[in-house]
Design a protein around this motif. Structure first.
Motif, short mmCIF file in Angstrom:
data_model
loop_
_atom_site.label_atom_id
_atom_site.label_comp_id
_atom_site.label_asym_id
_atom_site.label_seq_id
_atom_site.Cartn_x
_atom_site.Cartn_y
_atom_site.Cartn_z
N TYR A 285 39.98 50.92 -15.41
CA TYR A 285 40.96 50.89 -14.31
C TYR A 285 40.33 50.31 -13.04
O TYR A 285 40.97 49.58 -12.30
CB TYR A 285 41.48 52.30 -14.01
CG TYR A 285 42.37 52.87 -15.07
CD1 TYR A 285 43.73 52.54 -15.10
CD2 TYR A 285 41.88 53.73 -16.03
CE1 TYR A 285 44.57 53.07 -16.06
CE2 TYR A 285 42.70 54.26 -17.01
CZ TYR A 285 44.05 53.93 -17.02
OH TYR A 285 44.87 54.46 -17.98
N LEU A 286 39.08 50.66 -12.81
CA LEU A 286 38.41 50.21 -11.59
C LEU A 286 37.99 48.75 -11.70
O LEU A 286 38.06 47.99 -10.73
CB LEU A 286 37.15 51.02 -11.30
CG LEU A 286 37.17 52.53 -11.42
CD1 LEU A 286 35.83 53.12 -10.99
CD2 LEU A 286 38.26 53.10 -10.55
N THR A 287 37.52 48.37 -12.88
CA THR A 287 36.91 47.05 -13.03
C THR A 287 37.91 46.00 -13.48
O THR A 287 37.65 44.80 -13.34
CB THR A 287 35.78 47.10 -14.09
OG1 THR A 287 36.37 47.54 -15.34
CG2 THR A 287 34.69 48.07 -13.68
N GLY A 288 39.02 46.42 -14.07
CA GLY A 288 40.00 45.47 -14.60
C GLY A 288 39.52 44.79 -15.87
O GLY A 288 40.15 43.84 -16.36
N GLN A 289 38.43 45.29 -16.44
CA GLN A 289 37.87 44.66 -17.63
C GLN A 289 38.79 44.83 -18.84
O GLN A 289 39.41 45.89 -19.01
CB GLN A 289 36.51 45.29 -17.93
CG GLN A 289 35.64 44.46 -18.83
CD GLN A 289 34.26 45.10 -19.06
OE1 GLN A 289 33.94 46.14 -18.49
NE2 GLN A 289 33.47 44.46 -19.88
N GLU A 290 38.88 43.78 -19.66
CA GLU A 290 39.62 43.91 -20.92
C GLU A 290 38.63 44.02 -22.05
O GLU A 290 37.67 43.24 -22.12
CB GLU A 290 40.56 42.71 -21.11
CG GLU A 290 41.76 42.82 -20.19
CD GLU A 290 42.72 41.67 -20.33
OE1 GLU A 290 42.74 41.03 -21.40
OE2 GLU A 290 43.43 41.42 -19.35
N HIS A 291 38.83 44.98 -22.94
CA HIS A 291 37.82 45.25 -23.98
C HIS A 291 38.49 46.15 -25.01
O HIS A 291 39.27 47.04 -24.64
CB HIS A 291 36.62 45.95 -23.32
CG HIS A 291 35.37 45.96 -24.14
ND1 HIS A 291 35.22 46.75 -25.25
CD2 HIS A 291 34.21 45.29 -24.00
CE1 HIS A 291 34.01 46.55 -25.77
NE2 HIS A 291 33.37 45.67 -25.03
N PRO A 292 38.17 45.98 -26.29
CA PRO A 292 38.80 46.86 -27.29
C PRO A 292 38.34 48.32 -27.19
O PRO A 292 39.01 49.22 -27.70
CB PRO A 292 38.38 46.25 -28.63
CG PRO A 292 37.27 45.30 -28.31
CD PRO A 292 37.42 44.88 -26.89
N LYS A 293 37.19 48.54 -26.55
CA LYS A 293 36.73 49.93 -26.35
C LYS A 293 36.84 50.30 -24.88
O LYS A 293 37.15 49.46 -24.04
CB LYS A 293 35.27 50.05 -26.81
CG LYS A 293 35.11 49.77 -28.29
CD LYS A 293 33.72 50.01 -28.77
CE LYS A 293 33.68 49.64 -30.26
NZ LYS A 293 32.42 49.96 -30.89
N THR A 294 36.52 51.54 -24.56
CA THR A 294 36.59 51.96 -23.15
C THR A 294 35.45 52.93 -22.83
O THR A 294 35.03 53.68 -23.71
CB THR A 294 37.99 52.55 -22.84
OG1 THR A 294 38.15 52.63 -21.42
CG2 THR A 294 38.19 53.94 -23.43
N ALA A 295 34.96 52.85 -21.60
CA ALA A 295 33.81 53.68 -21.20
C ALA A 295 34.26 54.75 -20.23
O ALA A 295 35.04 54.47 -19.31
CB ALA A 295 32.74 52.81 -20.56
N ILE A 296 33.77 55.96 -20.45
CA ILE A 296 34.14 57.08 -19.56
C ILE A 296 32.87 57.84 -19.14
O ILE A 296 31.83 57.73 -19.79
CB ILE A 296 35.12 58.07 -20.24
CG1 ILE A 296 34.50 58.68 -21.50
CG2 ILE A 296 36.44 57.39 -20.57
CD1 ILE A 296 35.33 59.82 -22.08
#
Ligand code: FAD
Ligand code: UDP
Length: 389
Positions: A285-296
């Protein structure tokens, strides 16, 4: 001989290093004990290629055109409006408390600001002098909402009851009578388009700036000759804890990658009633990055560890006052930033403070010519060199 030894490559140190190098043409050695620049705002790509914030979520927001303009020399920006949900009574509701929060939690349909004001006023407890973090909330929203949203979170985050903390801590989070669900109300809300670390790299990339990482002030202060010091580490440490330790609250960050494109509905979910962690951040949400996975990232508050937060309460402020007086009487050293001035500052406030410090330095010290009284460092180096076989 360096004109300046700048201790700490976070916002305070990096902003000043850049100003001193580019505006005064002075030679700067910028050191950090960590293996990277950026201080607590440092971000990096994890093993899966997701951009994460090593030290928890950093969202840039400011009302200062001057601070934004200054940083805009080193980065482009992406617009980002921060939103936070709280997991309260088994529901996800907006934080800061607004009309939607109350309607959802209590099954109401308050429609106007006046209705919400009346609803809150019926619950607010009169407090004669608002001094603590409990007073400031209870006097606005009453005890029930205070307990649901603030008491547990604050006890986890600080290891103290809100009644033991200065009002400025919980006053960071407003109460709204409208349905504005933004976390911050500032005029500018943006993120550095390619991350904070890239912005810092651009800031310190100058022939007059030498960056030295994994270097502690104590290890090198007598080894590398310098005239003056900008110090952005803990002020109590600088003075060998002479008046005792200033408490700084720490966090343990648990970074995870989830094998799904989305984990939660907003960037940050707060847990004021349950769990040992305070909040969970999803960086895409912050970075706007598109990626099949997500980091939390999960944040677990701790007493020991890297110093992240000064703890605003009267006895700490008093102790800081003793150190501040020593700092004033220490020639050729400027104390700047969240740790060195023991202030719960956001990034933009640290940038503002660093720029103001630069202006003071520039007024006080004539450009070129003045050698300062830091020649002791030369003697130190001679002594060390002489001691070599
Ligand atoms: P720091 O970033 O702490 O930099 C100081 C540096 O000095 C460190 O890198 C340290 O390693 C180094 N250092 C210390 N002592 C020595 C020594 N003896 N020798 C060598 N190096 C030394 N602000 C916002 O505006 N928005 C946010 O959303 C936000 N979120 C945050 C979330 C978390 C979890 C935390 C902890 C802070 C957050 N902040 C946020 C605040 C922000 O991190 C600070 O305002 C800012 O980073 C302070 O910059 P600084 O340069 O003063 O300190
Ligand atoms: N706070 C709380 N409940 C929340 C959010 C914040 O009690 O859901 C209190 C808590 O004491 C916290 C302070 O308000 O430390 C400031 O919150 P902020 O989100 O500004 O904290 P930071 O991002 O600086 O950690």
């Amino acid at each position: 001989m360096f004109d300046w030894l700048v201790v700490g490559a976070g916002f305070a140190g990096s902003v000043l290093a850049e100003r001193l190098a580019t505006q005064r043409g002075e030679r700067v050695l910028l050191i950090d004990r960590r293996p990277h620049i950026g201080g607590n705002a440092y971000d990096r790509y994890n093993e899966q290629g997701l951009l994460i914030h090593e030290y928890g979520p950093h969202i840039f927001h400011t009302n200062s055109d001057m601070v934004l303009d200054h940083l805009s020399q080193f980065t482009t920006w992406r617009p980002y409006t921060h939103r936070v949900l709280g997991s309260v009574d088994g529901r996800l509701v907006p934080i800061p408390i607004n009309r939607t929060t109350v309607n959802r939690l209590y099954g109401l349909s308050l429609e106007t600001e006046e209705e919400m004001e009346t609803w809150l006023a019926a619950r607010a407890e009169p407090v004669e002098r608002i001094e603590t973090s409990e007073d400031v909330v209870v006097s606005k929203v009453g005890r029930e909402l205070y307990e649901k949203f603030f008491r547990g979170y604050t006890r986890k985050q600080w290891g103290l009851d809100p009644s033991e903390l200065d009002k400025s801590v919980t006053a960071r989070v407003p109460t709204r009578t409208d349905t504005d669900d933004r976390y911050f109300a500032d005029k500018h809300q943006v993120m550095p388009e390619h991350g904070y670390t890239r912005m810092f790299q651009a800031m310190v990339a100058h022939p007059n700036i030498t960056v030295m990482l994994q270097a502690d002030y104590r290890q090198i202060r007598d080894l590398i000759p310098h005239r003056r010091v900008i110090y952005t580490g803990q002020i109590d440490e600088f003075f060998d804890f002479r008046f005792g330790r200033l408490p700084y609250r720490s966090l343990r960050f648990e970074h995870r990658t989830i094998d799904a494109p989305r984990h939660q509905d907003v960037a940050v979910v707060n847990y004021p009633q349950t769990e040992e962690f305070t909040r969970v951040t999803e960086y895409k949400y912050l970075t706007g990055q598109e990626h099949p996975k997500t980091a939390i990232t999960y944040e677990y508050p701790t007493a020991d560890g890297d110093p992240y937060y000064p703890v605003p309460r009267p006895e700490n402020q008093e102790r800081y006052g003793l150190y501040e007086a020593l700092a004033r009487a220490t020639p050729d050293v400027w104390f700047v930033g969240r740790l060195a001035t023991y202030r719960y500052y956001n990034m933009d406030q640290v940038v503002g403070q660093a720029l103001a410090t630069f202006r003071r330095i520039d007024e006080k010290l004539p450009r070129g010519g003045d050698t300062g009284s830091g020649s002791k460092a030369w003697n130190g180096v001679r002594a060390v060199v002489a001691a070599q076989p």
